[in-house]
Design an enzyme around this catalytic site. Structure first.
Site, PDB file in Angstrom:
ATOM      1  N   GLU A  92     -11.331   1.589  -6.405  1.00 62.78           N
ATOM      2  CA  GLU A  92     -11.430   1.702  -7.821  1.00 62.78           C
ATOM      3  C   GLU A  92     -10.776   0.767  -8.879  1.00 62.78           C
ATOM      4  O   GLU A  92      -9.546   0.341  -8.477  1.00 62.78           O
ATOM      5  CB  GLU A  92     -11.103   3.132  -8.306  1.00 62.78           C
ATOM      6  CG  GLU A  92     -12.163   4.425  -7.564  1.00 62.78           C
ATOM      7  CD  GLU A  92     -11.407   5.546  -7.725  1.00 62.78           C
ATOM      8  OE1 GLU A  92     -10.847   5.810  -8.816  1.00 62.78           O
ATOM      9  OE2 GLU A  92     -11.707   6.337  -6.877  1.00 62.78           O
ATOM     10  N   CYS A 105      -6.692  -1.949 -14.737  1.00 62.54           N
ATOM     11  CA  CYS A 105      -6.043  -1.164 -13.757  1.00 62.54           C
ATOM     12  C   CYS A 105      -6.634  -1.259 -12.321  1.00 62.54           C
ATOM     13  O   CYS A 105      -7.780  -0.987 -12.242  1.00 62.54           O
ATOM     14  CB  CYS A 105      -5.979   0.405 -14.009  1.00 62.54           C
ATOM     15  SG  CYS A 105      -5.289   1.603 -13.032  1.00 62.54           S
ATOM     16  N   CYS A 112      -3.639   5.471   0.887  1.00 63.49           N
ATOM     17  CA  CYS A 112      -2.346   5.222   0.682  1.00 63.49           C
ATOM     18  C   CYS A 112      -1.703   6.234   1.486  1.00 63.49           C
ATOM     19  O   CYS A 112      -2.138   7.160   1.977  1.00 63.49           O
ATOM     20  CB  CYS A 112      -2.078   5.745  -0.746  1.00 63.49           C
ATOM     21  SG  CYS A 112      -0.155   5.529  -1.307  1.00 63.49           S
ATOM     22  N   CYS A 116       2.006  11.834  -1.740  1.00 60.02           N
ATOM     23  CA  CYS A 116       2.380  12.590  -2.782  1.00 60.02           C
ATOM     24  C   CYS A 116       1.501  13.735  -3.152  1.00 60.02           C
ATOM     25  O   CYS A 116       0.139  13.578  -2.959  1.00 60.02           O
ATOM     26  CB  CYS A 116       2.425  11.706  -4.245  1.00 60.02           C
ATOM     27  SG  CYS A 116       3.712  10.450  -4.213  1.00 60.02           S
ATOM     28  N   CYS A 119      -1.431  13.533  -5.710  1.00 58.71           N
ATOM     29  CA  CYS A 119      -2.248  12.425  -5.936  1.00 58.71           C
ATOM     30  C   CYS A 119      -3.477  12.427  -4.974  1.00 58.71           C
ATOM     31  O   CYS A 119      -3.374  12.635  -3.751  1.00 58.71           O
ATOM     32  CB  CYS A 119      -1.311  11.200  -5.554  1.00 58.71           C
ATOM     33  SG  CYS A 119      -2.237   9.742  -5.968  1.00 58.71           S
ATOM     34  N   CYS A 332      -6.501   8.473 -10.505  1.00 57.23           N
ATOM     35  CA  CYS A 332      -5.954   8.538  -9.433  1.00 57.23           C
ATOM     36  C   CYS A 332      -6.969   8.760  -8.057  1.00 57.23           C
ATOM     37  O   CYS A 332      -6.821   9.771  -7.475  1.00 57.23           O
ATOM     38  CB  CYS A 332      -5.091   9.933  -9.336  1.00 57.23           C
ATOM     39  SG  CYS A 332      -5.075  10.898 -10.808  1.00 57.23           S
TER      40      CYS A 332
HETATM   41  N1  SAH Z   1       1.627   4.261  -5.905  1.00 59.49           N
HETATM   42  C1  SAH Z   1       1.955   3.915  -7.093  1.00 59.49           C
HETATM   43  C2  SAH Z   1       0.953   3.613  -8.146  1.00 59.49           C
HETATM   44  C3  SAH Z   1      -0.268   4.448  -8.218  1.00 59.49           C
HETATM   45  S1  SAH Z   1      -0.393   5.945  -8.903  1.00 59.49           S
HETATM   46  C4  SAH Z   1       2.953   4.852  -7.687  1.00 59.49           C
HETATM   47  O1  SAH Z   1       3.085   6.148  -7.007  1.00 59.49           O
HETATM   48  O2  SAH Z   1       3.437   4.926  -8.789  1.00 59.49           O
HETATM   49  C5  SAH Z   1      -0.464   5.672 -10.621  1.00 59.49           C
HETATM   50  C6  SAH Z   1       0.432   6.758 -11.461  1.00 59.49           C
HETATM   51  O3  SAH Z   1      -0.504   7.977 -11.470  1.00 59.49           O
HETATM   52  C7  SAH Z   1       1.744   7.237 -10.577  1.00 59.49           C
HETATM   53  O4  SAH Z   1       2.732   7.318 -11.559  1.00 59.49           O
HETATM   54  C8  SAH Z   1       1.167   8.430 -10.191  1.00 59.49           C
HETATM   55  O5  SAH Z   1       2.276   9.337  -9.765  1.00 59.49           O
HETATM   56  C9  SAH Z   1       0.404   9.255 -11.091  1.00 59.49           C
HETATM   57  N2  SAH Z   1      -0.446  10.183 -10.503  1.00 59.49           N
HETATM   58  C10 SAH Z   1      -1.089  10.341  -9.256  1.00 59.49           C
HETATM   59  N3  SAH Z   1      -1.682  11.374  -9.100  1.00 59.49           N
HETATM   60  C11 SAH Z   1      -1.676  11.993 -10.392  1.00 59.49           C
HETATM   61  C12 SAH Z   1      -2.067  13.328 -10.905  1.00 59.49           C
HETATM   62  N4  SAH Z   1      -2.902  14.101 -10.371  1.00 59.49           N
HETATM   63  N5  SAH Z   1      -1.656  13.632 -12.235  1.00 59.49           N
HETATM   64  C13 SAH Z   1      -1.137  12.617 -12.911  1.00 59.49           C
HETATM   65  N6  SAH Z   1      -0.444  11.594 -12.552  1.00 59.49           N
HETATM   66  C14 SAH Z   1      -0.965  10.978 -11.177  1.00 59.49           C
END
Ligand code: SAH
Length: 344
Positions: A92, A105, A112, A116, A119, A332
């Site tokens: 995306e 973006c 990945c 997390c 995510c 995300c």
């Molecule tokens: N892997 C990298 C970049 C990708 S995610 C990282 O971890 O920073 C981009 C941002 O979106 C990151 O700050 C991530 O923690 C956040 N993110 C992911 N899932 C999310 C969610 N469900 N709600 C809010 N932020 C989220």
């Protein structure tokens, strides 16, 4: 030997490649221009090169391509693309519009492996890294689709950019090359969940790149619970890397914090963040968690605002990020995830 992905080569690597096939160096300047300014799709279109050289290039190299699978426009103007590469893998890319122009973006991996818990990008694990050319094509194609040049880029799409370090560095080198797209070197932000060894390496390059750290919790206990990477690099280690990054580059660090109601938004959480960041040149970017990946994780805008107030009351520089494109699941990895599971 397989053909070389010529669009992934930095200007220096392209020059080496051109000499390796017995051509004079200056040819690489012409080829770089065809690839990155004129954006041709085949060597045959490189009309200031001899036919013989075009054939030679075609035998040794290829120009990768990208195709649009879906395009969605949000009521706030945000446009989200689902792009596919030659092997059928999808990622995306999101175009967002601000007063100062378009920000794109980009994704850095297909899937990945960071795990997390909030995510959506990580739910089916990592499929593969994107090449430098594939990340570039996200920008070039988005520019073509929208008809506007990107003023800034954020490496905040699907994937962990520092888990694909070399390709991401080459991408940065190419996109900021003054002979190509010439994006300002200061207009790129990279977001990481905190791969400290890579942050340290990046610091040593002294690039004017903005680093965003996905913090999301201020104690090891809490952070390890929602972000497995914290078991490898503790918060103390992460803060050391952040301080080093600031010392080497002079760039203010941004901390991303998804507010999760009842999990990380108490007064104690605010106090702990204060303890971590005091004395640092930092900014905290808050966002109410998007429940896409985990329905137990929710927060309203008001709850995010209330946590923001707790931080600012302590003198921490904090703001709530505009949540763009909510109605098109612009956050995300949701679009890719939905498409991948439709196929299954
Ligand atoms: N892997 C990298 C970049 C990708 S995610 C990282 O971890 O920073 C981009 C941002 O979106 C990151 O700050 C991530 O923690 C956040 N993110 C992911 N899932 C999310 C969610 N469900 N709600 C809010 N932020 C989220």
């Amino acid at each position: 030997m397989g053909k070389i992905d010529i669009l992934s080569l930095t200007a220096d690597k392209l020059s080496e490649f051109v000499q390796s096939i017995g051509e004079p160096k200056f040819r690489s300047t012409q080829i770089f221009d065809w690839l990155h300014n004129k954006r041709v799709k085949s060597f045959d279109e490189m009309t200031n090169l001899s036919k013989a050289l075009r054939v030679k290039l075609d035998e040794a190299a290829f120009i990768p391509s990208i195709s649009v699978m879906k395009r969605q426009k949000s009521s706030d103007g945000t446009v989200k693309f689902l792009y596919a590469f030659a092997d059928g893998n999808c990622i995306e890319t999101v175009a967002m519009f601000y007063k100062h122009g378009m920000s794109v973006c980009v994704s850095s991996q297909v899937g990945c492996r960071m795990g997390c818990r909030f995510c959506a990008s990580t739910q089916n694990g990592l499929v593969r890294n994107l090449s430098a050319s594939e990340i570039l094509l996200e920008v070039y194609e988005t520019e073509r689709q929208i008809g506007e040049r990107a003023d800034s880029l954020v490496l905040m799409g699907i994937g962990e950019p520092l888990d694909n370090y070399c390709n991401v560095c080459d991408f940065y080198d190419i996109i900021t090359d003054s002979r190509g797209y010439a994006l300002s070197r200061r207009s790129v932000s990279l977001s990481t969940c905190g791969l400290c060894d890579r942050i340290d390496e990046l610091a040593e390059l002294k690039l004017p790149l903005t680093l965003s750290i996905s913090l999301h919790a201020a104690t090891d206990e809490k952070r390890s619970e929602i972000m497995p990477i914290n078991k490898r690099y503790s918060i103390e280690r992460l803060m050391d890397s952040c301080k080093k990054y600031f010392a080497e580059t002079g760039r203010r660090i941004s901390f991303e914090y998804a507010v999760i109601s009842g999990v990380n938004d108490s007064q104690q959480d605010a106090d702990e963040i204060y303890g971590l960041l005091k004395g640092m040149t930092a900014h905290v970017n808050l966002i109410p968690v998007n429940p896409a990946a985990n329905r137990n994780f929710t927060a309203t805008r008001e709850q995010a605002q209330s946590f923001c107030d707790k931080l600012t009351a302590k003198g921490i520089n904090a703001t709530i990020r505009r949540t763009l494109g909510n109605d098109i699941s612009a956050a995300c990895g949701q679009l890719r995830r939905d498409t991948v599971s439709e196929k299954q």
